[in-house]
Design an enzyme around this catalytic site. Sequence first.
Site, PDB file in Angstrom:
ATOM      1  N   LYS A 429     -16.503 -22.607-154.319  1.00 31.21           N
ATOM      2  CA  LYS A 429     -17.081 -23.339-153.179  1.00 31.21           C
ATOM      3  C   LYS A 429     -17.740 -22.388-152.179  1.00 31.21           C
ATOM      4  O   LYS A 429     -18.822 -22.660-151.667  1.00 31.21           O
ATOM      5  CB  LYS A 429     -16.004 -24.173-152.476  1.00 31.21           C
ATOM      6  CG  LYS A 429     -15.535 -25.381-153.251  1.00 31.21           C
ATOM      7  CD  LYS A 429     -14.648 -26.284-152.421  1.00 31.21           C
ATOM      8  CE  LYS A 429     -13.459 -25.580-151.827  1.00 31.21           C
ATOM      9  NZ  LYS A 429     -12.575 -24.977-152.846  1.00 31.21           N
ATOM     10  N   THR A 431     -18.958 -19.482-152.847  1.00 24.07           N
ATOM     11  CA  THR A 431     -20.152 -18.948-153.511  1.00 24.07           C
ATOM     12  C   THR A 431     -21.298 -19.953-153.437  1.00 24.07           C
ATOM     13  O   THR A 431     -22.446 -19.585-153.173  1.00 24.07           O
ATOM     14  CB  THR A 431     -19.840 -18.603-154.975  1.00 24.07           C
ATOM     15  OG1 THR A 431     -18.629 -17.848-155.026  1.00 24.07           O
ATOM     16  CG2 THR A 431     -20.951 -17.804-155.609  1.00 24.07           C
ATOM     17  N   ARG A 453     -14.346 -19.998-143.567  1.00 22.04           N
ATOM     18  CA  ARG A 453     -13.048 -19.607-143.024  1.00 22.04           C
ATOM     19  C   ARG A 453     -12.808 -18.119-143.235  1.00 22.04           C
ATOM     20  O   ARG A 453     -13.329 -17.538-144.187  1.00 22.04           O
ATOM     21  CB  ARG A 453     -11.931 -20.404-143.711  1.00 22.04           C
ATOM     22  CG  ARG A 453     -11.929 -21.883-143.381  1.00 22.04           C
ATOM     23  CD  ARG A 453     -10.982 -22.641-144.289  1.00 22.04           C
ATOM     24  NE  ARG A 453     -11.411 -22.566-145.680  1.00 22.04           N
ATOM     25  CZ  ARG A 453     -10.629 -22.792-146.721  1.00 22.04           C
ATOM     26  NH1 ARG A 453      -9.347 -23.072-146.532  1.00 22.04           N
ATOM     27  NH2 ARG A 453     -11.099 -22.732-147.948  1.00 22.04           N
ATOM     28  N   LYS A 464      -5.295 -14.377-155.736  1.00 20.01           N
ATOM     29  CA  LYS A 464      -6.629 -14.962-155.799  1.00 20.01           C
ATOM     30  C   LYS A 464      -7.736 -13.965-155.494  1.00 20.01           C
ATOM     31  O   LYS A 464      -8.856 -14.086-155.960  1.00 20.01           O
ATOM     32  CB  LYS A 464      -6.719 -16.134-154.822  1.00 20.01           C
ATOM     33  CG  LYS A 464      -7.933 -17.014-155.030  1.00 20.01           C
ATOM     34  CD  LYS A 464      -7.877 -18.227-154.121  1.00 20.01           C
ATOM     35  CE  LYS A 464      -9.109 -19.102-154.335  1.00 20.01           C
ATOM     36  NZ  LYS A 464      -9.141 -20.235-153.420  1.00 20.01           N
ATOM     37  N   ALA A 683      -5.875 -25.299-146.855  1.00 17.66           N
ATOM     38  CA  ALA A 683      -6.085 -26.743-146.995  1.00 17.66           C
ATOM     39  C   ALA A 683      -4.883 -27.454-147.590  1.00 17.66           C
ATOM     40  O   ALA A 683      -4.744 -28.663-147.448  1.00 17.66           O
ATOM     41  CB  ALA A 683      -7.318 -27.005-147.852  1.00 17.66           C
ATOM     42  N   PHE A 714     -10.114 -26.220-151.141  1.00 18.35           N
ATOM     43  CA  PHE A 714      -9.606 -26.857-152.355  1.00 18.35           C
ATOM     44  C   PHE A 714     -10.408 -28.104-152.724  1.00 18.35           C
ATOM     45  O   PHE A 714     -11.592 -28.187-152.455  1.00 18.35           O
ATOM     46  CB  PHE A 714      -8.106 -27.138-152.222  1.00 18.35           C
ATOM     47  CG  PHE A 714      -7.281 -25.884-152.085  1.00 18.35           C
ATOM     48  CD1 PHE A 714      -7.408 -24.845-152.991  1.00 18.35           C
ATOM     49  CD2 PHE A 714      -6.403 -25.719-151.023  1.00 18.35           C
ATOM     50  CE1 PHE A 714      -6.665 -23.675-152.864  1.00 18.35           C
ATOM     51  CE2 PHE A 714      -5.652 -24.563-150.898  1.00 18.35           C
ATOM     52  CZ  PHE A 714      -5.783 -23.540-151.812  1.00 18.35           C
ATOM     53  N   PHE A 802     -21.442 -20.908-165.223  1.00 17.01           N
ATOM     54  CA  PHE A 802     -20.946 -19.628-165.729  1.00 17.01           C
ATOM     55  C   PHE A 802     -21.767 -19.244-166.967  1.00 17.01           C
ATOM     56  O   PHE A 802     -22.369 -20.098-167.630  1.00 17.01           O
ATOM     57  CB  PHE A 802     -19.469 -19.733-166.104  1.00 17.01           C
ATOM     58  CG  PHE A 802     -18.540 -19.871-164.928  1.00 17.01           C
ATOM     59  CD1 PHE A 802     -17.183 -19.605-165.068  1.00 17.01           C
ATOM     60  CD2 PHE A 802     -18.986 -20.260-163.671  1.00 17.01           C
ATOM     61  CE1 PHE A 802     -16.304 -19.728-163.996  1.00 17.01           C
ATOM     62  CE2 PHE A 802     -18.129 -20.382-162.601  1.00 17.01           C
ATOM     63  CZ  PHE A 802     -16.777 -20.114-162.762  1.00 17.01           C
ATOM     64  N   TRP A 831     -24.856 -17.192-158.418  1.00 16.67           N
ATOM     65  CA  TRP A 831     -23.946 -16.072-158.683  1.00 16.67           C
ATOM     66  C   TRP A 831     -24.685 -14.933-159.394  1.00 16.67           C
ATOM     67  O   TRP A 831     -24.459 -13.770-159.114  1.00 16.67           O
ATOM     68  CB  TRP A 831     -22.765 -16.555-159.543  1.00 16.67           C
ATOM     69  CG  TRP A 831     -21.761 -15.463-159.829  1.00 16.67           C
ATOM     70  CD1 TRP A 831     -20.748 -15.029-159.023  1.00 16.67           C
ATOM     71  CD2 TRP A 831     -21.684 -14.665-161.023  1.00 16.67           C
ATOM     72  NE1 TRP A 831     -20.046 -14.008-159.632  1.00 16.67           N
ATOM     73  CE2 TRP A 831     -20.597 -13.766-160.861  1.00 16.67           C
ATOM     74  CE3 TRP A 831     -22.427 -14.626-162.204  1.00 16.67           C
ATOM     75  CZ2 TRP A 831     -20.239 -12.847-161.837  1.00 16.67           C
ATOM     76  CZ3 TRP A 831     -22.082 -13.704-163.185  1.00 16.67           C
ATOM     77  CH2 TRP A 831     -20.987 -12.827-162.998  1.00 16.67           C
TER      78      TRP A 831
END
Length: 978
Positions: A429, A431, A453, A464, A683, A714, A802, A831
């Site tokens: 998200k 990205t 954030r 993560k 979240a 999330f 991807f 990306w």
Amino acid sequence: MGKRLLPVLCQLRHPLQPPGPLRRLRVPCRASSGGGGGGSGGGEGLLGQRRLQNGQAPSSCSPGGRTPAMRDSIVREVIQSSKEVLRLLQEKNPAFKPVLAIIQAGDDNLMQEMNQNLAEEAGLNITHICLPPDSSEAEIIDEILKMNEDTRVHGLALQISENLFSNKVLNVLKPEKDVDGVTDINLGKLVRGDAHECFVSPVAKAVIELLEKSGVNLDGKKILVVGAHGSLEAALQCLFQRKGSMTMSSQWKTPQLQSKLHEADIVVLGSPKPEEIPLTWIQPGTTVLNCSHDFLSGKAGGGSQRGHFGGLIQEDDVSVLAAALRIQNMVSSGRRWLREQQHRRWRLPCLKLQPLCPVPSDIEISRAQTPKAVDVLAKEIGLLSDEIEIYGKSKAKVRLSVLERLKDQADGKYVLVAGITPTPLGEGKSTVTIGLVQALTAHLNVNSFACLRQPSQGPTFGVKGGAAGGGYAQVIPMEEFNLHLTGDIHAITAANNLLAAAIDTRILHENTQTDKALYNRLVPLVNGVREFSEIQLARLKKLGINKTDPSTLTEEEVSTFARLSIDPSTITWQRVLDTNDRFLRKITIGQGNTEKGYSRQAQFDIAVASEIMAVLALTDSLADMKVRLGRMVVASDKSGQPVTADDLGVTGALTVLMKDAIKPNLMQTLEGTPVFVHAGPFANIAHGNSSVLADKIALKLVGEEGFVVTEAGFGADIGMEKFFNIKCRASGLVPDVVVLVATVRALKMHGGGPSVTAGVPLKKEYTEENIQLVADGCCNLQKQIQIAQLFGVPVVVALNVFKTDTRAEIDLVCELAKRAGAFDAVPCYHWSIGGKGSVDLARAVREAASKRSRFQFLYDVQLPVVEKIRTIAQAVYGAKDIELSPEAQAKIDRYTQQGFGNLPICMAKTHLSLSHQPDKKGVPRDFILPISDVRASIGAGFIYPLVGTMSTMPGLPTRPCFYDIDLDTETEQVKGLF
């Protein structure tokens, strides 16, 4: 011009001296019944039109004579024009009150009064900074710097001696405030022919105006400028040359001065004539103007010179008109400033990308790009220099004063990026958010801002990793983004733990002291005086005790005031730490001998789960934050009433610790577009959105046609639902579009694919084409689209592609998303190639935003707490019903009785499933949602139920990310961050 100006003009007219051979500047006089002629056809009607012969005397120049009358007319015209322009500006901008600042070294009341009267007549505010005559260069510069940074000041003039007009002084003065046109930048623009873009010297302009209004044709005239220096000399030469004049310049000590004076048709004196220069060197009939800086500073070169010239040189014509033209420049400065404040498309030079294949690591990509200096970026997006506080080279805090300055500016479009239920790896998200704004601004030339954030160090060092985006769509420098930033989370940790310490300390002191001893320590005698602090007076008022003298309280009032009587079993305020530490989930505090047997079971939460973080994210001003901090409920007393931070007397201290954290942090994307990083509540255990303040400031800065893209944590069932029901209620802002992020990887997981675990290689189902898994997993995407539609906001699906995704899989997802009701569905490649890879998404978002949003809340806050919880569980998660534990029901009853039942709900639930069970993928149905506990964040403004076994302190995995993080001690570069 009015009665206020005329007395000043009269004061500036000096008594006439006996006439001599020089011709004085003369003005055209209008014919009137009582006038003495003076039309263009006879006598000396036009200044400069008639050359006096040797021995001829010009007509008198009394205060009511022709020269002052013409000059007054020009001055009146300039001031009236300036007044009218200012009136029109203030009609559209009522709060606009421009200020002219004059830095004056020495006593010059005459000039002071003239400036004051002219400014008042035009409607300007004026401030004089009066310094001693012997002020140093450094003292002058210090005052200039203060005025440069004062946003109320739109014009700055220097009334100082010639020797203080050094390059050092002039280079400090901001060109945009330089209403006297003395800086190199303004002079350079004038010489280049860009007079409309710069400020021209009012003195030089006054000379030209007086000559031309007097009928002098400057074309072909020989002009001699004597004794002028620096900016005045350059401006005079430039303006005369533009009029076709042949311009010479000379200093008083030049050997050829006499011959030059003989050749000149017009002589302009830039400084007082030395005594040794004979008056006879100037040819009879030559037009002479005195615009010396010393005169304009009130020195006039001395009375002896005036006698030598016989009073025939009219110095005050130039000075008064120059003062009026300075006012005109001042109004122009204000107009330019207002124009800059208005919405405009940013002229934002974006940073170029050179994507590599294969795509390097995030930190390698970040390091390969050189970010703009943050003050340059701030200026590009319309922030003023005094609205930012710079931290290093690439980040800055933005002061909240910008909201007041831009309060009349229309907001831009408001876009929320949410997602489907993610895998433990995350679906990108952040990205997508960065890729979208890079596409909008760097490739479609649309003003846009990302609002993200601040990441917690828990995930960064845990499982993560960082949260700065990824690949060629990230915030830079990414190590600064992920580590400390400007210290906001540390401020929250300090404030939170100060309050936690205050709670236990108060219980200890109340348990070990009498009412009188406790009261005497709470309200001590200082220098023989006993006084309540401001926050103690507020507590007295809350208790209904209307007394301000500590000695007048009764014993009962003393006891009521001094004792909070906190019930330890009701304490909900926990200590926090910004590190994943499972062994702090349950602790025992108070085991030291000094705690006198007072111990209790407690716990640590992750710092971003602190209610203070939620307060930071939802507040809209410093005053509002202080109120919210004060009303945070930390426990109940033994009679069941809430105990707040205000009751503990700690609110002011908390506000002090948070005074800088409230300012959003400005950073940039890889392509040099602006990003706000502010607040970071999780979240799953908080509301999961960046700050209201960052969004509000960004919406003003982008303007009506711009876009602010903010991210919810999330899946849409968690972050988006809380964004709409909590954040939008707090901010009053209405979203225009939801961007729902999906990945083929996550959809395959929801379609029945094998489990995805961080740090473990993906199974072949995720790296090879599998159309059936994708089709089966799109049920989760369809459900999340339906959740967004509950709120009436159009949805654009962004498929984060991807390298292992196939064209068939991509096309299938986009087709099924549109069938489920998405406005559009677009594959994104940011990306691997940056904003260019999200241009299609940007276009889809622009089109969706042009449609009318029919936003609505999911529930009415006046509903009972249980009904609001049930509505979310059934409408959003798809639960059959909810099940409350006895503890949760008791908490709901208590909060309702305390008056908190009308707050929105913030569900603390796993992010890995629509249900409470992380392993239930896809779209679980017919489940009962268990509510194990309920807590209240009264300062933030919500009730948060805990679903199932939700933990507020994450733990470290077997192999945390910190194994790969290191520092190169030679270069001081961080390695292995992500």
